[in-house]
Design a protein around this motif. Structure first.
Motif, PDB file in Angstrom:
ATOM      1  N   SER A  39      41.323  -9.430  44.847  1.00  0.00           N
ATOM      2  CA  SER A  39      42.228  -9.290  45.992  1.00  0.00           C
ATOM      3  C   SER A  39      43.168  -8.105  45.797  1.00  0.00           C
ATOM      4  CB  SER A  39      43.036 -10.575  46.206  1.00  0.00           C
ATOM      5  OG  SER A  39      42.178 -11.634  46.557  1.00  0.00           O
ATOM      6  N   ALA A  40      43.709  -7.963  44.592  1.00  0.00           N
ATOM      7  CA  ALA A  40      44.604  -6.836  44.298  1.00  0.00           C
ATOM      8  C   ALA A  40      43.845  -5.510  44.368  1.00  0.00           C
ATOM      9  CB  ALA A  40      45.239  -7.012  42.923  1.00  0.00           C
ATOM     10  N   MET A  41      42.625  -5.482  43.837  1.00  0.00           N
ATOM     11  CA  MET A  41      41.810  -4.266  43.893  1.00  0.00           C
ATOM     12  C   MET A  41      41.511  -3.891  45.340  1.00  0.00           C
ATOM     13  SD  MET A  41      39.132  -5.121  40.805  1.00  0.00           S
ATOM     14  CE  MET A  41      37.961  -3.840  41.243  1.00  0.00           C
ATOM     15  N   GLN A  42      41.139  -4.877  46.130  1.00  0.00           N
ATOM     16  CA  GLN A  42      40.796  -4.637  47.538  1.00  0.00           C
ATOM     17  C   GLN A  42      41.999  -4.068  48.286  1.00  0.00           C
ATOM     18  OE1 GLN A  42      37.898  -4.648  48.663  1.00  0.00           O
ATOM     19  NE2 GLN A  42      37.774  -5.358  50.733  1.00  0.00           N
ATOM     20  N   GLU A  43      43.170  -4.627  48.058  1.00  0.00           N
ATOM     21  CA  GLU A  43      44.384  -4.138  48.724  1.00  0.00           C
ATOM     22  C   GLU A  43      44.705  -2.712  48.290  1.00  0.00           C
ATOM     23  OE1 GLU A  43      47.513  -3.551  51.079  1.00  0.00           O
ATOM     24  OE2 GLU A  43      46.068  -5.187  51.229  1.00  0.00           O
ATOM     25  N   ALA A  44      44.567  -2.423  47.003  1.00  0.00           N
ATOM     26  CA  ALA A  44      44.852  -1.073  46.500  1.00  0.00           C
ATOM     27  C   ALA A  44      43.899  -0.050  47.116  1.00  0.00           C
ATOM     28  CB  ALA A  44      44.748  -1.039  44.976  1.00  0.00           C
ATOM     29  N   LEU A  45      42.617  -0.382  47.204  1.00  0.00           N
ATOM     30  CA  LEU A  45      41.645   0.552  47.762  1.00  0.00           C
ATOM     31  C   LEU A  45      41.845   0.748  49.265  1.00  0.00           C
ATOM     32  CD1 LEU A  45      38.333  -0.411  45.923  1.00  0.00           C
ATOM     33  CD2 LEU A  45      39.901   1.447  45.395  1.00  0.00           C
ATOM     34  N   ARG A  46      42.129  -0.322  49.971  1.00  0.00           N
ATOM     35  CA  ARG A  46      42.311  -0.231  51.428  1.00  0.00           C
ATOM     36  C   ARG A  46      43.545   0.582  51.801  1.00  0.00           C
ATOM     37  NH1 ARG A  46      41.010  -6.373  53.347  1.00  0.00           N
ATOM     38  NH2 ARG A  46      38.747  -6.166  53.333  1.00  0.00           N
ATOM     39  N   SER A  47      44.596   0.457  51.027  1.00  0.00           N
ATOM     40  CA  SER A  47      45.852   1.102  51.398  1.00  0.00           C
ATOM     41  C   SER A  47      45.991   2.526  50.862  1.00  0.00           C
ATOM     42  CB  SER A  47      47.033   0.247  50.921  1.00  0.00           C
ATOM     43  OG  SER A  47      47.053   0.182  49.508  1.00  0.00           O
ATOM     44  N   ALA A  48      45.036   2.992  50.069  1.00  0.00           N
ATOM     45  CA  ALA A  48      45.137   4.327  49.477  1.00  0.00           C
ATOM     46  C   ALA A  48      44.808   5.409  50.494  1.00  0.00           C
ATOM     47  CB  ALA A  48      44.190   4.444  48.285  1.00  0.00           C
ATOM     48  N   PRO A  49      45.675   6.408  50.620  1.00  0.00           N
ATOM     49  CA  PRO A  49      45.311   7.552  51.469  1.00  0.00           C
ATOM     50  C   PRO A  49      44.160   8.332  50.830  1.00  0.00           C
ATOM     51  CG  PRO A  49      47.502   7.851  50.490  1.00  0.00           C
ATOM     52  CD  PRO A  49      46.991   6.529  50.041  1.00  0.00           C
ATOM     53  N   ALA A  50      43.450   9.121  51.615  1.00  0.00           N
ATOM     54  CA  ALA A  50      42.242   9.809  51.159  1.00  0.00           C
ATOM     55  C   ALA A  50      42.470  10.643  49.904  1.00  0.00           C
ATOM     56  CB  ALA A  50      41.687  10.691  52.276  1.00  0.00           C
ATOM     57  N   TRP A  51      43.586  11.326  49.805  1.00  0.00           N
ATOM     58  CA  TRP A  51      43.819  12.200  48.649  1.00  0.00           C
ATOM     59  C   TRP A  51      44.131  11.427  47.368  1.00  0.00           C
ATOM     60  CZ3 TRP A  51      47.009  11.848  52.863  1.00  0.00           C
ATOM     61  CH2 TRP A  51      48.245  11.283  52.658  1.00  0.00           C
ATOM     62  N   GLU A  52      44.485  10.143  47.467  1.00  0.00           N
ATOM     63  CA  GLU A  52      44.768   9.330  46.283  1.00  0.00           C
ATOM     64  C   GLU A  52      43.584   8.458  45.868  1.00  0.00           C
ATOM     65  OE1 GLU A  52      48.310   6.989  46.570  1.00  0.00           O
ATOM     66  OE2 GLU A  52      49.531   8.699  47.148  1.00  0.00           O
ATOM     67  N   ARG A  53      42.564   8.382  46.685  1.00  0.00           N
ATOM     68  CA  ARG A  53      41.452   7.466  46.432  1.00  0.00           C
ATOM     69  C   ARG A  53      40.776   7.644  45.078  1.00  0.00           C
ATOM     70  NH1 ARG A  53      39.008   7.087  52.544  1.00  0.00           N
ATOM     71  NH2 ARG A  53      40.687   5.758  53.302  1.00  0.00           N
ATOM     72  N   PRO A  54      40.532   8.874  44.606  1.00  0.00           N
ATOM     73  CA  PRO A  54      39.909   8.985  43.281  1.00  0.00           C
ATOM     74  C   PRO A  54      40.739   8.335  42.176  1.00  0.00           C
ATOM     75  CG  PRO A  54      39.752  11.071  44.445  1.00  0.00           C
ATOM     76  CD  PRO A  54      40.655  10.187  45.256  1.00  0.00           C
ATOM     77  N   LEU A  55      42.042   8.520  42.217  1.00  0.00           N
ATOM     78  CA  LEU A  55      42.912   7.919  41.196  1.00  0.00           C
ATOM     79  C   LEU A  55      42.985   6.406  41.347  1.00  0.00           C
ATOM     80  CD1 LEU A  55      45.818  10.523  41.157  1.00  0.00           C
ATOM     81  CD2 LEU A  55      43.958  10.263  39.508  1.00  0.00           C
ATOM     82  N   VAL A  56      43.092   5.932  42.576  1.00  0.00           N
ATOM     83  CA  VAL A  56      43.154   4.486  42.824  1.00  0.00           C
ATOM     84  C   VAL A  56      41.850   3.827  42.396  1.00  0.00           C
ATOM     85  CG1 VAL A  56      43.346   2.727  44.642  1.00  0.00           C
ATOM     86  CG2 VAL A  56      44.881   4.697  44.646  1.00  0.00           C
ATOM     87  N   LEU A  57      40.735   4.481  42.689  1.00  0.00           N
ATOM     88  CA  LEU A  57      39.441   3.933  42.264  1.00  0.00           C
ATOM     89  C   LEU A  57      39.346   3.899  40.742  1.00  0.00           C
ATOM     90  CD1 LEU A  57      36.649   2.838  42.984  1.00  0.00           C
ATOM     91  CD2 LEU A  57      35.833   5.186  42.995  1.00  0.00           C
ATOM     92  N   ALA A  58      39.799   4.953  40.089  1.00  0.00           N
ATOM     93  CA  ALA A  58      39.757   4.989  38.618  1.00  0.00           C
ATOM     94  C   ALA A  58      40.604   3.866  38.023  1.00  0.00           C
ATOM     95  CB  ALA A  58      40.236   6.344  38.112  1.00  0.00           C
ATOM     96  N   ARG A  59      41.767   3.606  38.607  1.00  0.00           N
ATOM     97  CA  ARG A  59      42.644   2.537  38.097  1.00  0.00           C
ATOM     98  C   ARG A  59      42.071   1.152  38.366  1.00  0.00           C
ATOM     99  NH1 ARG A  59      47.054   5.861  40.110  1.00  0.00           N
ATOM    100  NH2 ARG A  59      46.969   4.679  42.033  1.00  0.00           N
TER     101      ARG A  59
END
Length: 172
Positions: free
Chosen positions: A96-116
């Motif tokens: 649930s936390a991962m899903q929320e982090a990925l959904r709320s990430a703007p496009a330019w932050e997605r690589p870092l959010v995905l890595a985390r």
């Protein structure tokens, strides 16, 4: 010989640029596949969590108390089911936390959010197939790949040329 080296260097720079641009443009496609797979895993974890919640409620317990009582029971069978319930609870919370982090990430932050929030099991289940994304986001990632290729080939070129000046037209 110098002319041949310059020609091959120019060709290799162009090949590197195209390869890195195409590879970088794949990120939005992979991100979508990873996110869809995570969504499915999260839905399954939520279904198991709701079962735990319902069983706990029938006994007038919260889900944490329900799981803790299983874990602390003297009977090994209940301890084993407590470990399973704890795993279910932790997986639900983590997904649930991962899903929320990925959904709320703007496009330019997605690589870092995905890595985390990367989970090898989700990656293995994603079944990513490269595609040709024709979106603005993919174009931005392709541009980033081109810039990375330019930087890398410039550094390699400097190393092979002994730090000499780089020709301005070699990337064209």
């Amino acid at each position: 010989m110098n002319l041949l080296a310059r020609f091959l260097g120019g060709v290799s720079e162009r090949i590197a640029a195209v390869v890195l641009a195409v590879a970088a443009a794949q990120f939005p496609v992979y991100f979508l596949a990873y996110g869809n797979t995570l969504a499915g895993a999260q839905m399954e974890a939520e279904a198991r969590y709701r079962e735990l919640l319902a069983e706990a409620a029938t006994l007038h317990l919260g889900v944490e108390d329900f799981v803790r009582r299983h874990e602390e029971n003297a009977d090994a069978v209940f301890q084993a089911s407590g470990r399973i319930h704890r795993s279910t609870l932790e997986r639900y919370r983590r997904y649930s936390a991962m899903q929320e982090a990925l959904r709320s990430a703007p496009a330019w932050e997605r690589p870092l959010v995905l890595a985390r929030n990367f989970d090898p099991a989700i990656h293995a289940a994603a079944r990513f197939e490269p595609g040709l994304p024709l979106t603005l986001e993919a174009g931005a990632y392709a541009l980033a790949g081109l810039l990375l290729a330019w930087l890398l080939t410039s550094l390699v070129g400097l190393a092979f040329r002994g730090g000499g000046a780089r020709r301005a037209d070699s990337f064209r």
